[in-house]
Design a protein around this motif. Structure first.
Motif, mmCIF file in Angstrom:
data_model
loop_
_atom_site.group_PDB
_atom_site.id
_atom_site.type_symbol
_atom_site.label_atom_id
_atom_site.label_comp_id
_atom_site.label_asym_id
_atom_site.label_seq_id
_atom_site.Cartn_x
_atom_site.Cartn_y
_atom_site.Cartn_z
ATOM 1 N N PHE A 122 0.819 -1.200 0.000
ATOM 2 C CA PHE A 122 0.000 0.000 0.000
ATOM 3 C C PHE A 122 0.862 1.262 0.000
ATOM 4 N N MET A 123 2.017 1.202 0.650
ATOM 5 C CA MET A 123 2.950 2.331 0.584
ATOM 6 C C MET A 123 3.415 2.541 -0.855
ATOM 7 N N TYR A 124 3.632 1.443 -1.577
ATOM 8 C CA TYR A 124 4.053 1.561 -2.973
ATOM 9 C C TYR A 124 2.919 2.102 -3.837
ATOM 10 N N VAL A 125 1.755 1.491 -3.728
ATOM 11 C CA VAL A 125 0.619 1.854 -4.585
ATOM 12 C C VAL A 125 0.145 3.283 -4.310
ATOM 13 N N LEU A 126 0.095 3.671 -3.036
ATOM 14 C CA LEU A 126 -0.474 4.964 -2.679
ATOM 15 C C LEU A 126 0.537 6.105 -2.621
ATOM 16 N N LEU A 127 1.845 5.789 -2.721
ATOM 17 C CA LEU A 127 2.817 6.882 -2.672
ATOM 18 C C LEU A 127 4.071 6.622 -3.496
ATOM 19 N N PHE A 128 4.894 5.708 -3.071
ATOM 20 C CA PHE A 128 6.235 5.591 -3.621
ATOM 21 C C PHE A 128 6.286 5.092 -5.065
ATOM 22 N N GLY A 129 5.262 4.435 -5.524
ATOM 23 C CA GLY A 129 5.258 3.955 -6.899
ATOM 24 C C GLY A 129 5.139 5.067 -7.927
ATOM 25 N N TYR A 130 4.398 6.081 -7.593
ATOM 26 C CA TYR A 130 4.197 7.177 -8.547
ATOM 27 C C TYR A 130 4.916 8.462 -8.156
ATOM 28 N N TYR A 131 5.325 8.591 -6.895
ATOM 29 C CA TYR A 131 5.867 9.871 -6.441
ATOM 30 C C TYR A 131 7.118 10.339 -7.196
ATOM 31 N N PRO A 132 8.102 9.479 -7.477
ATOM 32 C CA PRO A 132 9.275 9.991 -8.204
ATOM 33 C C PRO A 132 8.918 10.629 -9.552
ATOM 34 N N VAL A 133 7.936 10.096 -10.230
ATOM 35 C CA VAL A 133 7.499 10.673 -11.505
ATOM 36 C C VAL A 133 6.677 11.935 -11.257
ATOM 37 N N LEU A 134 5.774 11.880 -10.288
ATOM 38 C CA LEU A 134 4.969 13.055 -9.940
ATOM 39 C C LEU A 134 5.860 14.218 -9.508
ATOM 40 N N LYS A 135 6.920 13.912 -8.796
ATOM 41 C CA LYS A 135 7.865 14.926 -8.336
ATOM 42 C C LYS A 135 8.435 15.707 -9.512
#
Length: 175
Positions: A74-87
């Motif tokens: 859930f940490m991956y799906v809800l944050l870390f999976g997309y955050y580097p790209v969103l950043k």
């Protein structure tokens, strides 16, 4: 890069990210593993760009939901999976203050969502915060936000090292 090369590269990055996510079954890796696995999307963004990081995230998220440890997935799906790209997209905005407001809003929303899912939906007990007592949650959130700020800085440095050391070799391999 040809479409088949793009698909192959995204598949390799997804496989690497899912393999990393499986390490979350080791104690104390719950938060570090999704943060490292999320770098796969950053690599795809650097190498290919466009919609390809989204495809990599979706594939990795689905496979992580099937195979990974509950809190880490859930940490991956809800944050870390997309955050580097969103950043990368957030940092195109003008004001640094606005950038950090958005980044911390995303982070805190994700943290609350992860703990809501794990505690309320999956029924996992929220661990006692020990000697911190009732202030434990507040201390946890403050420390989590500080750690997130450091993670945000590390992402920039990892991307710079990647661009200097690895990117030339990848570029040469896909020519």
């Amino acid at each position: 890069m040809k479409t088949t090369s793009k698909i192959t590269f995204c598949a390799l990055m997804s496989a690497l990210a899912v393999s990393i996510m499986l390490l979350a079954y080791f104690p104390y890796f719950t938060y570090a593993v999704p943060a490292v696995a999320g770098l796969a999307g950053l690599v795809v963004l650097i190498e290919i760009g466009g919609k390809w990081p989204l495809f990599t995230y979706i594939v990795t998220a689905v496979l992580s939901l099937i195979f990974a440890e509950p809190e880490a997935k859930f940490m991956y799906v809800l944050l870390f999976g997309y955050y580097p790209v969103l950043k990368a997209y957030i940092e195109r905005l003008g004001s640094r203050i606005v950038q950090y407001i958005i980044k911390f809003a995303v982070f805190n929303a994700a943290i609350f969502a992860v703990y809501f899912i794990t505690v309320k939906i999956l029924g996992m007990p929220l661990d006692d915060f020990g000697s911190f007592g009732k202030w434990g949650l507040v201390v946890f959130l403050v420390l989590a936000n500080i750690t997130f700020y450091l993670y945000d800085i590390v992402l920039v440095r990892v991307a710079n090292v990647y661009l200097q050391k690895v990117h030339p070799a990848i570029k040469k391999a896909f020519k």
